[in-house]
Design a protein around this motif. Structure first.
Motif, short mmCIF file in Angstrom:
data_model
loop_
_atom_site.label_atom_id
_atom_site.label_comp_id
_atom_site.label_asym_id
_atom_site.label_seq_id
_atom_site.Cartn_x
_atom_site.Cartn_y
_atom_site.Cartn_z
N THR A 6 0.86 -1.17 0.00
CA THR A 6 0.00 0.00 0.00
C THR A 6 0.90 1.22 0.00
OG1 THR A 6 -1.69 -1.18 1.24
CG2 THR A 6 -1.82 1.23 1.23
N THR A 7 0.62 2.14 -0.90
CA THR A 7 1.39 3.37 -1.00
C THR A 7 0.45 4.54 -0.74
OG1 THR A 7 2.91 2.35 -2.57
CG2 THR A 7 2.87 4.76 -2.50
N HIS A 8 0.82 5.38 0.22
CA HIS A 8 -0.05 6.44 0.71
C HIS A 8 0.60 7.80 0.48
CE1 HIS A 8 -2.16 8.33 4.43
NE2 HIS A 8 -2.87 8.51 3.35
N TRP A 9 -0.13 8.71 -0.12
CA TRP A 9 0.34 10.07 -0.32
C TRP A 9 0.41 10.76 1.03
CZ3 TRP A 9 -2.73 14.76 -0.04
CH2 TRP A 9 -2.03 15.91 -0.43
N LYS A 10 1.56 11.37 1.35
CA LYS A 10 1.75 12.03 2.65
C LYS A 10 1.57 13.55 2.54
CE LYS A 10 2.49 9.71 5.67
NZ LYS A 10 1.49 8.99 6.44
N ARG A 11 2.24 14.15 1.57
CA ARG A 11 2.16 15.60 1.33
C ARG A 11 2.98 15.91 0.08
NH1 ARG A 11 6.19 14.49 4.40
NH2 ARG A 11 8.17 15.57 4.29
N ASP A 12 2.78 17.04 -0.50
CA ASP A 12 3.54 17.48 -1.68
C ASP A 12 3.70 16.31 -2.66
OD1 ASP A 12 3.87 20.05 -0.48
OD2 ASP A 12 5.56 19.28 0.67
N MET A 13 4.95 15.89 -2.88
CA MET A 13 5.23 14.76 -3.78
C MET A 13 5.76 13.56 -2.99
SD MET A 13 4.36 15.88 -6.72
CE MET A 13 5.16 15.04 -8.05
N VAL A 14 5.51 13.52 -1.69
CA VAL A 14 6.02 12.46 -0.82
C VAL A 14 4.98 11.35 -0.68
CG1 VAL A 14 6.88 11.91 1.49
CG2 VAL A 14 7.41 14.14 0.47
N PHE A 15 5.44 10.13 -0.87
CA PHE A 15 4.60 8.94 -0.70
C PHE A 15 5.30 7.99 0.25
CE2 PHE A 15 3.08 10.70 -4.59
CZ PHE A 15 1.75 10.33 -4.67
N GLU A 16 4.52 7.28 1.04
CA GLU A 16 5.04 6.25 1.94
C GLU A 16 4.48 4.91 1.47
OE1 GLU A 16 5.40 5.38 6.71
OE2 GLU A 16 3.69 6.54 5.99
N SER A 17 5.38 3.97 1.29
CA SER A 17 4.98 2.66 0.80
C SER A 17 5.37 1.61 1.84
CB SER A 17 5.67 2.37 -0.53
OG SER A 17 5.14 1.20 -1.12
N ASP A 18 4.41 0.75 2.18
CA ASP A 18 4.74 -0.31 3.14
C ASP A 18 5.46 -1.44 2.43
OD1 ASP A 18 2.77 -1.69 1.77
OD2 ASP A 18 1.41 -1.84 3.45
N ASN A 19 5.84 -2.43 3.19
CA ASN A 19 6.56 -3.58 2.67
C ASN A 19 6.09 -4.79 3.45
OD1 ASN A 19 8.76 -5.59 2.62
ND2 ASN A 19 9.81 -4.05 1.40
N PRO A 20 5.87 -5.91 2.78
CA PRO A 20 5.37 -7.09 3.50
C PRO A 20 6.26 -7.55 4.66
CG PRO A 20 5.22 -7.42 1.13
CD PRO A 20 5.97 -6.14 1.35
N ARG A 21 7.57 -7.22 4.62
CA ARG A 21 8.47 -7.72 5.65
C ARG A 21 9.27 -6.66 6.39
NH1 ARG A 21 12.14 -11.78 2.67
NH2 ARG A 21 11.83 -10.31 1.01
N GLY A 34 9.04 19.49 -7.90
CA GLY A 34 8.11 19.81 -6.83
C GLY A 34 8.26 18.97 -5.58
N GLY A 35 9.29 18.14 -5.54
CA GLY A 35 9.52 17.30 -4.37
C GLY A 35 10.40 17.99 -3.34
N THR A 36 10.73 17.24 -2.30
CA THR A 36 11.55 17.78 -1.22
C THR A 36 12.83 16.99 -1.02
OG1 THR A 36 10.38 16.44 0.41
CG2 THR A 36 9.51 18.66 0.00
N ASP A 37 13.09 16.02 -1.90
CA ASP A 37 14.26 15.14 -1.78
C ASP A 37 14.27 14.39 -0.44
OD1 ASP A 37 15.39 15.64 -4.29
OD2 ASP A 37 16.48 17.39 -3.57
N SER A 38 13.09 14.09 0.11
CA SER A 38 13.03 13.43 1.42
C SER A 38 12.82 11.92 1.31
CB SER A 38 11.91 14.05 2.26
OG SER A 38 10.65 13.82 1.65
N GLY A 39 12.88 11.40 0.13
CA GLY A 39 12.71 9.97 -0.06
C GLY A 39 13.43 9.51 -1.30
N MET A 40 13.41 8.22 -1.50
CA MET A 40 14.07 7.64 -2.65
C MET A 40 13.26 7.88 -3.92
SD MET A 40 15.75 3.91 -2.46
CE MET A 40 17.00 3.47 -3.64
#
Length: 140
Positions: A6-21, A34-40
């Motif tokens: 599941t990948t969830h939009w957090k803010r701006d261009m930031v997304f958080e994606s879970d991982n099964p393990r 438009g990003g913040t360079d706060s993720g891969m």
């Protein structure tokens, strides 16, 4: 068996994606987009997945062969197409092994097994990109 994330939009261009393990991972666009360079970056994550998949295979095979090495790293470089949608059309994977009296034959065999037989991510990449591999032995 299917994988599901599941990948969830957090803010701006930031997304958080879970991982099964494992814990989640953050993805973000560069500041130019438009990003913040706060993720891969998602495309860079694909290159990391390729290295991780093949690296797991190589280490597993070398352990079974009882091959000793001090260090191991992979450098993966992907060349994007010029036109949208931009995707990697050329990829080079450089395998670097460090140690004393490295067993070249067994190391080459382990990498070949990963590249040609075991690494599913490598096979996925071959569906859309020319993939080259190089092995570098660094004797101490």
């Amino acid at each position: 068996m299917a994988d599901k994330i599941t990948t969830h939009w957090k803010r701006d261009m930031v997304f958080e994606s879970d991982n099964p393990r494992w814990d989640s991972i953050m993805m973000d666009a560069s500041k130019d987009f438009g990003g913040t360079d706060s993720g891969m970056a998602p495309k860079a994550m694909m290159l990391s997945s390729l290295a991780g998949c093949s690296g797991l295979d190589v280490v597993s095979v070398l352990n079974k062969m009882r091959v000793k090495f001090d260090d191991f790293k992979m450098e993966v470089e992907g060349e994007l197409t010029d036109e949208h949608p931009k995707y990697y059309h050329r990829v080079t994977v450089d395998y670097h092994f460090y140690g004393k009296k490295l067993n070249e034959k067994k190391i080459n065999n382990a990498v070949d097994l990963s590249v040609d037989k075991y690494c599913g991510v490598m096979e996925m990449f071959r569906q859309f990109a020319e993939v080259k591999t190089n092995i570098h032995l660094h004797e101490k």
